[in-house]
Motif scaffolding. Structure first.
Motif, PDB file in Angstrom:
ATOM      1  N   ALA A 178      45.944  30.239  30.286  1.00  0.00           N
ATOM      2  CA  ALA A 178      44.675  30.899  30.583  1.00  0.00           C
ATOM      3  C   ALA A 178      44.219  30.537  31.992  1.00  0.00           C
ATOM      4  O   ALA A 178      44.270  29.377  32.406  1.00  0.00           O
ATOM      5  N   SER A 179      43.783  31.538  32.758  1.00  0.00           N
ATOM      6  CA  SER A 179      43.355  31.304  34.136  1.00  0.00           C
ATOM      7  C   SER A 179      41.843  31.310  34.268  1.00  0.00           C
ATOM      8  O   SER A 179      41.314  30.901  35.305  1.00  0.00           O
ATOM      9  N   HIS A 232      44.446  41.057  43.290  1.00  0.00           N
ATOM     10  CA  HIS A 232      45.386  40.924  44.403  1.00  0.00           C
ATOM     11  C   HIS A 232      45.780  39.451  44.545  1.00  0.00           C
ATOM     12  O   HIS A 232      45.534  38.804  45.571  1.00  0.00           O
ATOM     13  N   THR A 233      46.416  38.923  43.492  1.00  0.00           N
ATOM     14  CA  THR A 233      46.833  37.529  43.419  1.00  0.00           C
ATOM     15  C   THR A 233      48.169  37.447  42.695  1.00  0.00           C
ATOM     16  O   THR A 233      48.646  38.435  42.136  1.00  0.00           O
ATOM     17  N   GLU A 234      48.758  36.249  42.680  1.00  0.00           N
ATOM     18  CA  GLU A 234      49.994  36.063  41.919  1.00  0.00           C
ATOM     19  C   GLU A 234      49.767  36.344  40.436  1.00  0.00           C
ATOM     20  O   GLU A 234      50.600  36.967  39.764  1.00  0.00           O
ATOM     21  N   GLN A 235      48.652  35.865  39.896  1.00  0.00           N
ATOM     22  CA  GLN A 235      48.369  36.112  38.491  1.00  0.00           C
ATOM     23  C   GLN A 235      48.158  37.593  38.215  1.00  0.00           C
ATOM     24  O   GLN A 235      48.575  38.111  37.180  1.00  0.00           O
ATOM     25  N   VAL A 289      58.380  39.823  40.516  1.00  0.00           N
ATOM     26  CA  VAL A 289      57.985  39.222  39.247  1.00  0.00           C
ATOM     27  C   VAL A 289      59.018  39.562  38.185  1.00  0.00           C
ATOM     28  O   VAL A 289      59.438  40.719  38.063  1.00  0.00           O
ATOM     29  N   THR A 290      59.433  38.558  37.428  1.00  0.00           N
ATOM     30  CA  THR A 290      60.351  38.798  36.309  1.00  0.00           C
ATOM     31  C   THR A 290      59.597  38.664  34.994  1.00  0.00           C
ATOM     32  O   THR A 290      58.720  37.808  34.851  1.00  0.00           O
ATOM     33  N   VAL A 291      59.936  39.525  34.053  1.00  0.00           N
ATOM     34  CA  VAL A 291      59.324  39.522  32.726  1.00  0.00           C
ATOM     35  C   VAL A 291      60.433  39.352  31.696  1.00  0.00           C
ATOM     36  O   VAL A 291      61.349  40.171  31.610  1.00  0.00           O
ATOM     37  N   TYR A 313      47.947  42.373  28.644  1.00  0.00           N
ATOM     38  CA  TYR A 313      48.282  41.049  29.140  1.00  0.00           C
ATOM     39  C   TYR A 313      47.518  40.720  30.408  1.00  0.00           C
ATOM     40  O   TYR A 313      47.416  41.531  31.325  1.00  0.00           O
ATOM     41  N   ALA A 314      46.965  39.510  30.465  1.00  0.00           N
ATOM     42  CA  ALA A 314      46.259  39.040  31.648  1.00  0.00           C
ATOM     43  C   ALA A 314      46.393  37.535  31.738  1.00  0.00           C
ATOM     44  O   ALA A 314      46.509  36.864  30.721  1.00  0.00           O
ATOM     45  N   ARG A 315      46.404  37.016  32.979  1.00  0.00           N
ATOM     46  CA  ARG A 315      46.510  35.569  33.162  1.00  0.00           C
ATOM     47  C   ARG A 315      45.283  35.045  33.858  1.00  0.00           C
ATOM     48  O   ARG A 315      44.604  35.772  34.551  1.00  0.00           O
TER      49      ARG A 315
END
Length: 279
Positions: free
Chosen positions: A89-90, A108-111, A202-204, A277-279
């Motif tokens: 969780a972010s 506009h971030t890595e997450q 990004v890999t999933v 999905y969200a971080r």
């Protein structure tokens, strides 16, 4: 299609380049009698259903051959090795907007890039890809304009009426009455391999479900494990896919769970929706 017949593949691309193997259906009625215990033998790989995953990989590989330089430059590929980044969780609120049922407007971030890649994998692995109109909307929504234009023709050729018929669907991608067509991607984790303000790789890692649930189905719903790599670009205030590729695995050792009946699978698909999905 009778048990033992080979599953259909698009004939415009060499599927060996994707790392997939040709698959055969189970020799007996998958939904007749008591559910079976899955085996651990090498024959298990022969019943891996490829469906939309194979089509997507083949179409992308066909359209993107020799055209990765811009995406590689934008994402800074090769600058550093991927670092472990556990999903946690972010504190950032999930996105509040949707287009064509797909979350949009990621940070506009890595997450934000990880959230975008996860949600895009879910959308591209859905039953919506089997309908021409919804497939076009998804391509235009999720890919850069250049990539969408490049892929649309190849996708339409892959999802031909003949292919859909072999999957048990009509020309519009609908299953027969009384049957439920299943196509889902369930992300397990993500990793940022490279990140810049202009792009991200990004890999999933995900498990895919594909097949037909129905009393007369010879194409039961099965699972497969894949890794999907997205080269994303920041464009128009959101993350867009410039190019992407997939590979098999890593797949865990299969367990000894009993195979569900057709009716149980159909009810599960109706009762359990997908995730945002969200971080």
């Amino acid at each position: 299609m009778n048990p033992g017949d080979e599953r259909p593949y698009p004939d415009y691309a060499d599927t060996t380049a994707t790392g997939h193997t040709r698959t055969r259906l189970p020799e007996n009625d998958p939904y007749g009698g008591a559910p079976r215990r899955p085996t651990r033998s090498s024959s298990r790989s022969l019943v891996t259903v490829v469906g939309v995953v194979v089509l997507l990989i083949a179409a992308i590989a066909f359209a993107n051959r020799g055209d990765h330089s811009s995406a590689d430059s934008a994402s800074g590929k090769g600058d550093k090795p991927p670092a472990a980044s556990p999903t946690a969780a972010s504190g950032t609120e999930p996105v509040q907007t949707k287009s064509s049922g797909v979350p949009t407007g990621f940070a506009h971030t890595e997450q934000g890039a990880q959230s975008a890649a996860s949600n895009y994998a879910v959308a591209l692995g859905s039953t919506g890809m089997f309908n021409k109109d919804s497939r076009h909307r998804l391509l235009q929504l999720l890919y850069t304009a250049q990539a969408a234009d490049r892929l649309q023709g190849a996708m339409d050729q892959a999802y031909s009426a003949d292919f859909l018929a072999k999957m048990g669907l009509d020309a519009r991608g609908n299953p027969p009455k009384g049957s439920t067509f299943v196509s889902r991607v369930v992300p397990v984790g993500t990793s940022v391999r490279n990140y810049t303000d202009g792009g991200a790789e990004v890999t999933v890692w995900y498990v895919g479900l594909i097949g037909m649930a129905g009393s007369s189905s010879t194409d039961p719903v099965t699972s497969s494990w894949k890794t999907w790599t997205f080269d994303l670009q920041w464009a128009g205030g959101d993350w867009k896919i410039a190019s992407d590729s997939q590979k098999d695995g890593p797949a865990p050792v299969p367990g000894d769970d009993k195979a569900a009946t057709s009716d149980e699978i159909s009810k599960a698909i109706e009762q359990y929706g997908g995730f945002t999905y969200a971080r």
